[in-house]
Write an enzyme that holds these catalytic residues in place. Structure first.
Site, short mmCIF file in Angstrom:
data_model
loop_
_atom_site.label_atom_id
_atom_site.label_comp_id
_atom_site.label_asym_id
_atom_site.label_seq_id
_atom_site.Cartn_x
_atom_site.Cartn_y
_atom_site.Cartn_z
N ARG A 164 -13.28 -19.72 -17.36
CA ARG A 164 -14.16 -19.94 -18.57
C ARG A 164 -15.03 -20.76 -18.11
NH1 ARG A 164 -11.76 -16.69 -19.62
NH2 ARG A 164 -10.51 -16.33 -21.22
N SER A 242 -10.15 -19.79 -30.01
CA SER A 242 -10.07 -20.81 -29.01
C SER A 242 -10.48 -22.37 -29.14
CB SER A 242 -10.29 -20.48 -27.49
OG SER A 242 -8.60 -19.51 -27.63
N GLU A 341 -13.87 -25.89 -25.45
CA GLU A 341 -14.20 -24.92 -25.18
C GLU A 341 -16.03 -24.66 -25.84
OE1 GLU A 341 -12.18 -20.63 -24.69
OE2 GLU A 341 -14.16 -20.24 -26.22
C1 FAD Z 1 -13.00 -15.79 -33.91
C2 FAD Z 1 -13.75 -15.65 -31.92
C3 FAD Z 1 -12.98 -15.49 -30.82
C4 FAD Z 1 -13.28 -15.82 -29.91
N1 FAD Z 1 -12.51 -14.34 -28.41
C5 FAD Z 1 -13.35 -15.15 -27.20
C6 FAD Z 1 -12.34 -14.69 -25.88
O1 FAD Z 1 -12.00 -13.85 -26.48
N2 FAD Z 1 -12.60 -15.27 -25.34
C7 FAD Z 1 -14.41 -16.14 -24.62
O2 FAD Z 1 -14.26 -16.03 -23.69
N3 FAD Z 1 -14.55 -16.77 -25.78
C8 FAD Z 1 -14.44 -15.83 -27.59
N4 FAD Z 1 -14.77 -16.74 -28.28
C9 FAD Z 1 -16.25 -17.78 -27.90
C10 FAD Z 1 -17.65 -16.93 -27.80
O3 FAD Z 1 -17.71 -15.81 -28.91
C11 FAD Z 1 -18.18 -15.92 -26.59
O4 FAD Z 1 -17.88 -17.39 -26.14
C12 FAD Z 1 -19.58 -16.20 -27.00
O5 FAD Z 1 -19.68 -15.16 -25.61
C13 FAD Z 1 -20.17 -17.26 -27.12
O6 FAD Z 1 -21.47 -15.94 -27.35
P1 FAD Z 1 -22.64 -16.48 -28.76
O7 FAD Z 1 -24.25 -15.59 -28.67
O8 FAD Z 1 -22.12 -16.77 -30.15
O9 FAD Z 1 -23.10 -17.64 -27.81
P2 FAD Z 1 -24.12 -19.31 -28.59
O10 FAD Z 1 -22.49 -19.87 -29.85
O11 FAD Z 1 -24.77 -19.21 -29.27
O12 FAD Z 1 -23.80 -20.15 -27.27
C14 FAD Z 1 -22.55 -20.66 -26.39
C15 FAD Z 1 -23.36 -21.13 -25.64
O13 FAD Z 1 -24.29 -20.46 -24.38
C16 FAD Z 1 -25.49 -21.08 -24.49
N5 FAD Z 1 -26.31 -19.88 -24.96
C17 FAD Z 1 -26.23 -18.97 -25.72
N6 FAD Z 1 -27.12 -17.47 -25.79
C18 FAD Z 1 -27.96 -18.50 -23.94
C19 FAD Z 1 -28.58 -17.54 -22.78
N7 FAD Z 1 -28.92 -16.55 -23.58
N8 FAD Z 1 -29.03 -17.79 -22.17
C20 FAD Z 1 -28.44 -19.76 -22.09
N9 FAD Z 1 -27.87 -20.01 -22.59
C21 FAD Z 1 -27.10 -19.76 -23.69
C22 FAD Z 1 -26.04 -21.90 -26.14
O14 FAD Z 1 -27.09 -22.23 -25.23
C23 FAD Z 1 -24.66 -22.66 -26.37
O15 FAD Z 1 -24.49 -23.78 -24.93
C24 FAD Z 1 -14.61 -16.52 -29.32
C25 FAD Z 1 -15.18 -16.32 -30.50
C26 FAD Z 1 -14.84 -16.69 -31.96
C27 FAD Z 1 -15.30 -17.53 -33.23
#
Ligand code: FAD
Length: 348
Positions: A164, A242, A341
């Site tokens: 992670r 999480s 996380e």
């Molecule tokens: C219901 C639910 C279940 C989930 N299950 C999992 C799981 O099983 N495993 C897991 O690992 N995660 C899980 N997550 C967490 C999350 O979905 C992941 O971490 C996902 O990859 C985040 O993507 P996002 O586009 O929404 O990022 P955001 O929330 O928009 O951004 C998260 C971080 O990444 C940065 N970021 C985003 N895109 C970029 C980019 N292109 N360049 C640079 N920085 C960037 C942002 O600045 C921020 O700091 C879950 C979340 C939810 C709501």
């Protein structure tokens, strides 16, 4: 480029809390991302990237920065030496990419079905679930270095992937904008089944040699049962998944926690480096927090103690306060400080 001003971020985040972005722009091409960086630098304004908002906790006061929503789209795939090289732009919805890979018979992403968010965020915390992590298939990351304004291709070995975590998340936070990710997948490769819940679900369906589609279906069902997919009809839908990562500790520390737990059934997973991964959910429940617990407008998911859920009227500070309460109780009971996380924007 004309960014909009004072744009509420809560509707762009799965927790649905937090204040506005001082400036906000949608970037649907790499040139627009570069232009946005240039705009921010010229004004001495901070620069942040938003994907699907599923792993970010925005402070109630918002952020005094330019927030660039990543909307760059496009996927290409070519087969080379028995590998499918898939290049996906950062703004592609992650689960659509997984679904495509499964339908085309490309192995390597199937256990990562149902994770919300966009492709560009997958290397940030090396997303993982049910026995797979993206670091197993990421070959390279095309990224903009905000320090120099140059676009580079980083090989997987340069990304500092860990559980992670990555160079992008804790190593050099905010430095890199991921523009595209290159995955190496296995055409007609076998499906990965490494996780007991998924194995049990497949068994209950009478599937003994699962296809990629079988694994995807079981992973989605297991996730749904834990409210770990985004479902507008689910009362637990407003979360970041999480809220804490599973602690990875040395053998000595694991033994101390076990002694405090007085429970030989405490889950523990030995790691390749000799350390032990503990279950944050188990520690939380055994520190006295039951699923479904409410603390005013926030609470724990009714289906998973690891997810903090926002309800009507919740603010970022309520989420942060419950997180601190959980951390404090787990630390007092087991001597372990849980690490959140999601990434915090501002001071919730
Ligand atoms: C219901 C639910 C279940 C989930 N299950 C999992 C799981 O099983 N495993 C897991 O690992 N995660 C899980 N997550 C967490 C999350 O979905 C992941 O971490 C996902 O990859 C985040 O993507 P996002 O586009 O929404 O990022 P955001 O929330 O928009 O951004 C998260 C971080 O990444 C940065 N970021 C985003 N895109 C970029 C980019 N292109 N360049 C640079 N920085 C960037 C942002 O600045 C921020 O700091 C879950 C979340 C939810 C709501």
């Amino acid at each position: 480029m004309t960014p909009r001003e004072r744009v509420p971020l809560a509707p762009h985040c799965t927790l649905g809390v937090g204040g506005p972005a001082r400036w906000f722009v949608d970037a649907s091409g790499e040139a627009a991302v570069l232009e946005a960086l240039d705009w921010a630098r010229r004004r001495g304004v901070g620069f942040r990237v938003l994907g699907g908002g599923s792993n970010v906790l925005v402070a109630d006061g918002g952020v005094d920065d330019l927030v660039v929503r990543m909307s760059v789209r496009g996927v290409t795939a070519e087969e080379r030496d028995g590998i499918v090289v898939v290049t996906a732009a950062a703004g592609e919805p992650w689960d659509d990419l997984v679904a495509t890979a499964v339908v085309r018979g490309w192995a390597g992403l199937e256990c990562l079905s149902g994770i919300p968010g966009l492709v560009g965020a997958t290397p940030i915390q090396n997303v993982g679930a049910y026995g797979q992590e993206v670091s197993e298939t990421v070959a390279a990351v095309r990224a903009l270095d905000t320090r120099t304004g140059r676009v580079l291709t980083l090989a997987a070995g340069e990304c500092g992937f860990a559980y992670r975590d990555s160079r992008f998340k804790s190593g050099e936070p905010g430095r890199w904008v991921v523009l595209a990710v290159v995955y190496h997948l296995r055409p007609e490769g076998p499906a990965t089944v490494r996780y007991a819940d998924v194995e049990r679900h497949l068994g209950a369906r009478g599937v003994s040699s699962p296809s990629l589609a079988d694994v995807r279906e079981s992973v989605l069902a297991v996730r749904r049962a834990k409210s770990m997919v985004l479902d507008p009809a689910d009362d637990n839908r407003r979360s970041c998944g999480s809220f804490f990562v599973n602690p990875v500790v040395g053998l000595e520390e694991a033994a101390k926690v076990e002694a405090r737990a007085l429970d030989p059934g405490m889950p523990r997973w030995p790691q390749a480096d000799g350390r032990v991964k503990l279950s944050a959910a188990w520690l939380i429940e055994h520190a006295g927090f039951r699923r479904g617990l409410r603390a005013g407008p926030v609470g724990l998911s009714t289906r998973h103690a690891l997810a903090i859920v926002a309800h009507d009227g919740a603010r970022a500070r309520d989420v942060a306060a419950l997180a601190r309460r959980v951390q404090g109780a787990v630390e007092e009971r087991f001597g372990i400080r849980l690490t959140p996380e999601p990434v915090s924007w501002g001071d919730p």
